[in-house]
Design an enzyme around this catalytic site. Structure first.
Site, PDB file in Angstrom:
ATOM      1  N   HIS A   1      93.840  51.584  71.453  1.00 16.06           N
ATOM      2  CA  HIS A   1      94.193  50.211  71.808  1.00 16.06           C
ATOM      3  C   HIS A   1      95.139  49.696  70.733  1.00 16.06           C
ATOM      4  O   HIS A   1      95.096  50.122  69.582  1.00 16.06           O
ATOM      5  CB  HIS A   1      92.908  49.374  71.848  1.00 16.06           C
ATOM      6  CG  HIS A   1      93.071  47.986  72.363  1.00 16.06           C
ATOM      7  ND1 HIS A   1      93.581  46.961  71.601  1.00 16.06           N
ATOM      8  CD2 HIS A   1      92.756  47.439  73.568  1.00 16.06           C
ATOM      9  CE1 HIS A   1      93.574  45.841  72.297  1.00 16.06           C
ATOM     10  NE2 HIS A   1      93.099  46.105  73.505  1.00 16.06           N
TER      11      HIS A   1
ATOM     12  N   ASP B   1      86.793  52.494  66.219  1.00 17.11           N
ATOM     13  CA  ASP B   1      86.892  51.356  67.133  1.00 17.11           C
ATOM     14  C   ASP B   1      85.797  51.531  68.177  1.00 17.11           C
ATOM     15  O   ASP B   1      85.888  52.374  69.057  1.00 17.11           O
ATOM     16  CB  ASP B   1      88.278  51.339  67.779  1.00 17.11           C
ATOM     17  CG  ASP B   1      88.417  50.267  68.862  1.00 17.11           C
ATOM     18  OD1 ASP B   1      87.428  49.571  69.160  1.00 17.11           O
ATOM     19  OD2 ASP B   1      89.522  50.137  69.415  1.00 17.11           O
TER      20      ASP B   1
ATOM     21  N   GLN C   1      84.630  49.802  73.115  1.00 21.36           N
ATOM     22  CA  GLN C   1      84.258  50.318  74.432  1.00 21.36           C
ATOM     23  C   GLN C   1      83.067  51.268  74.370  1.00 21.36           C
ATOM     24  O   GLN C   1      82.641  51.792  75.406  1.00 21.36           O
ATOM     25  CB  GLN C   1      85.455  51.052  75.053  1.00 21.36           C
ATOM     26  CG  GLN C   1      86.684  50.188  75.257  1.00 21.36           C
ATOM     27  CD  GLN C   1      86.506  49.142  76.332  1.00 21.36           C
ATOM     28  OE1 GLN C   1      85.615  49.232  77.173  1.00 21.36           O
ATOM     29  NE2 GLN C   1      87.357  48.129  76.322  1.00 21.36           N
TER      30      GLN C   1
ATOM     31  N   LYS D   1      82.191  42.157  75.138  1.00 19.56           N
ATOM     32  CA  LYS D   1      82.173  43.342  75.987  1.00 19.56           C
ATOM     33  C   LYS D   1      80.760  43.895  76.168  1.00 19.56           C
ATOM     34  O   LYS D   1      80.565  44.870  76.896  1.00 19.56           O
ATOM     35  CB  LYS D   1      83.089  44.426  75.411  1.00 19.56           C
ATOM     36  CG  LYS D   1      84.567  44.032  75.382  1.00 19.56           C
ATOM     37  CD  LYS D   1      85.431  45.169  74.873  1.00 19.56           C
ATOM     38  CE  LYS D   1      86.864  44.726  74.623  1.00 19.56           C
ATOM     39  NZ  LYS D   1      87.590  44.376  75.860  1.00 19.56           N
TER      40      LYS D   1
ATOM     41  N   CYS E   1      96.952  47.190  76.914  1.00 17.74           N
ATOM     42  CA  CYS E   1      97.126  47.174  75.446  1.00 17.74           C
ATOM     43  C   CYS E   1      97.117  48.596  74.888  1.00 17.74           C
ATOM     44  O   CYS E   1      96.530  48.859  73.834  1.00 17.74           O
ATOM     45  CB  CYS E   1      96.048  46.326  74.770  1.00 17.74           C
ATOM     46  SG  CYS E   1      96.073  44.596  75.249  1.00 17.74           S
TER      47      CYS E   1
END
Length: 409
Positions: A121, A198, A201, A224, A364
Site C-alpha cells: 500500500h 503493515d 489487512q 478495519k 492505493c
C-alpha cells in the site's frame, strides 16, 4: 456465534440501498461496526467524557482507566510483552510514517538498503521513498511470483548485509496474499535488518502474535477491525522504541520542560503528544472484545470458505480475470478482478445500483497495478458478517454488468 447472530450485531446491514438489500463487500477499505462498539463510544461521550492522565477527578479517572484498559486489550491481542510497546496513533499510515521518520531517518545512511515489495500500500511505500531520499539509502523490491506471492528464495537473494530495514505487508490489500512474515523476519534478522510489518489487512482477520513472528514493528488500524475511524496502533520492541525520538512534541508526552531543553515521558506516552484519541481507543477496545468473542481463527476459517466459494462462482462470469493466487487458503477474503471490455468504475457503478458495495480504482497500490499491467481493478472484500448469499448477489450483479455493456457496445 453463527453467521445470522453475527449479522444482528451490525445494524447498518439491515437496510436497502437503491431499492435493494445492502450487500457490503468493501471491508478491506473499512469494516462495519457492531452495536457494542457504537455503544462504547456513545457511553464515553454521554457518561464520562474527560481528558486522560491529567485530572484527579472521577470522570478523568474513568476515562484514563478505559483508555489504558484498551491498550492492555491491544497488548493481549497481539501478544506484546508490555503495554510500553503499544502506542496509539491515528492509524496504520501514521504508525508507518512514525517508524520511517523516527527510526528510519536516524539509523539509515548512504549505501544502506530498504527492502519492500511491489504489493505494498502507498502508506508502506512512500515513507520509505522519502527516507531513502533523505538519507541516501537505496530502496529495493522483492520480485513477485506469477500469482503475486513471495518466494523465500527471492527474499534470501534480495536481502544483503547492506539491508537495514525490511518492510512488508502481512496481507495484500489487492491480492489478498498472506505473506510468510515469520520466515522473512528470520532472514532479515540474520542479515542484521529490522522487520516492519503493515498489519492493516492482517490483524482484523487472523491471530497475530508479534513474539512468534519476531517482527520489530507492527502497524494496524482500528476501522478495519470493527473499531472506529481515526485510531491505530504502532507496536515496537521496547529496546527500539526507547532509542527513538518522538515525531510530535507538546503536551502529554513531556516529562520536564525548561526554557531551552526538555525531556520526554517514558514509553508509550512519549509518542502520544497532545490529547489522545480517547473515544477511538475505547471503541477499539470494544471491537477487540467482539472479535475475540467470535474468535479470530473462526473468522479466518469463514473467510477461507467464502473466498473458495467466490473464486469458483466468479470464475464462471464471461471475461473474468481474477488476480492473485487461486487457492483460497493462500489469501484472506479479498478478491480483485476485472471484466474484459468493462472499466472497473463502471462495474462498481452497476453493482451499486443493485445495492452491492465494492471498491474500484488502484487501491492505493499503483506500483502493483503497473506490475499487473492494468490501470485499475474492482475489488470485493469479505469479513465475518458476509454470507454465500452475498457472493451469489455479487455474481448476479457481475453477470448483469457484462450483459449490459455487451448490449451497449
Amino acid at each position: 456465534m453463527d453467521i445470522n447472530e453475527i449479522r444482528q450485531h451490525f445494524p447498518i446491514l439491515d437496510q436497502e440501498v437503491n431499492g435493494h438489500p445492502l450487500v457490503y463487500l468493501d471491508s478491506a477499505a473499512t469494516s462495519q461496526k457492531p452495536v457494542s462498539v457504537i455503544e462504547a463510544v456513545n457511553q464515553y461521550y454521554r457518561k464520562y467524557n474527560s481528558n486522560v492522565h491529567r485530572g484527579v477527578h472521577t470522570l478523568g479517572t474513568l476515562a484514563t482507566d478505559a483508555y489504558e484498559g484498551a491498550r492492555e486489550k491491544v497488548r493481549k491481542l497481539i501478544n506484546a510483552k508490555s503495554i510500553e510497546e503499544i502506542i496509539f496513533t491515528r492509524g496504520t499510515t501514521t504508525s508507518l510514517n512514525t517508524i520511517a521518520a523516527s527510526y528510519g531517518r536516524a539509523n539509515l545512511h548512504e549505501g544502506d538498503e530498504i527492502v519492500i515489495t511491489y504489493m505494498e500500500h502507498h502508506s508502506n511505500l512512500i515513507p520509505w521513498q522519502q527516507v531513502a531520499k533523505a538519507t541516501g539509502a537505496t530502496l529495493k523490491y522483492f520480485p513477485l511470483q506469477e500469482d503475486g506471492t513471495l518466494s523465500l528464495d527471492d527474499v534470501k537473494a534480495t536481502i544483503t548485509a547492506k539491508t537495514k530495514i525490511v518492510s512488508v505487508t502481512l496481507v495484500s490489500n489487492v491480492l489478498g496474499v498472506i505473506n510468510p512474515i515469520k520466515e522473512i523476519a528470520q532472514i532479515a534478522h540474520e542479515n542484521g535488518a529490522v522487520m516492519v510489518v503493515d498489519g492493516a489487512q492482517g490483524v482484523p482477520h487472523m491471530k497475530v502474535d508479534v513474539q512468534d513472528l519476531n517482527c520489530d514493528f507492527l502497524a494496524f488500524s482500528g476501522h478495519k477491525m470493527c473499531g472506529p475511524t481515526g485510531i491505530g496502533v504502532l507496536y515496537g520492541k521496547k529496546q527500539l522504541l526507547e532509542n527513538m525520538e518522538p515525531v510530535e512534541f507538546g503536551g502529554e508526552m513531556i516529562d520536564f520542560v525548561g526554557l531551552y531543553d526538555s525531556t520526554w515521558k517514558e514509553l508509550p506516552w512519549k509518542f502520544e503528544g497532545g490529547t489522545p484519541i480517547i473515544a477511538g481507543a475505547i471503541g477499539l477496545g470494544a471491537a477487540i472484545d467482539f472479535l475475540q468473542e467470535v474468535g479470530l481463527d473462526k473468522i479466518l476459517e469463514h473467510e477461507h470458505k467464502l473466498t473458495a466459494y467466490a473464486l469458483e462462482k466468479m470464475s464462471t462470469v464471461e471475461g473474468m480475470t481474477i488476480y492473485g493466487p487461486q487457492e483460497a487458503e493462500k489469501r484472506t477474503g479479498v478478491i480483485t478482478f476485472n471484466i474484459s471490455d468493462v472499466h472497473p468504475h463502471d462495474v462498481a457503478t452497476v453493482l451499486d445500483a443493485e445495492g452491492i458495495a465494492v471498491r474500484a480504482g488502484h487501491h492505493c497500490a499503483q506500483p502493483l497495478m503497473k506490475w499487473l499491467n492494468v490501470s485499475a481493478t474492482a475489488r470485493a472484500s469479505f469479513y465475518l458478517y458476509n454470507t454465500e448469499n452475498d457472493i451469489d448477489k455479487l455474481v448476479e450483479g457481475l453477470v448483469k454488468t457484462k450483459e449490459y455493456f455487451s448490449d451497449v457496445f
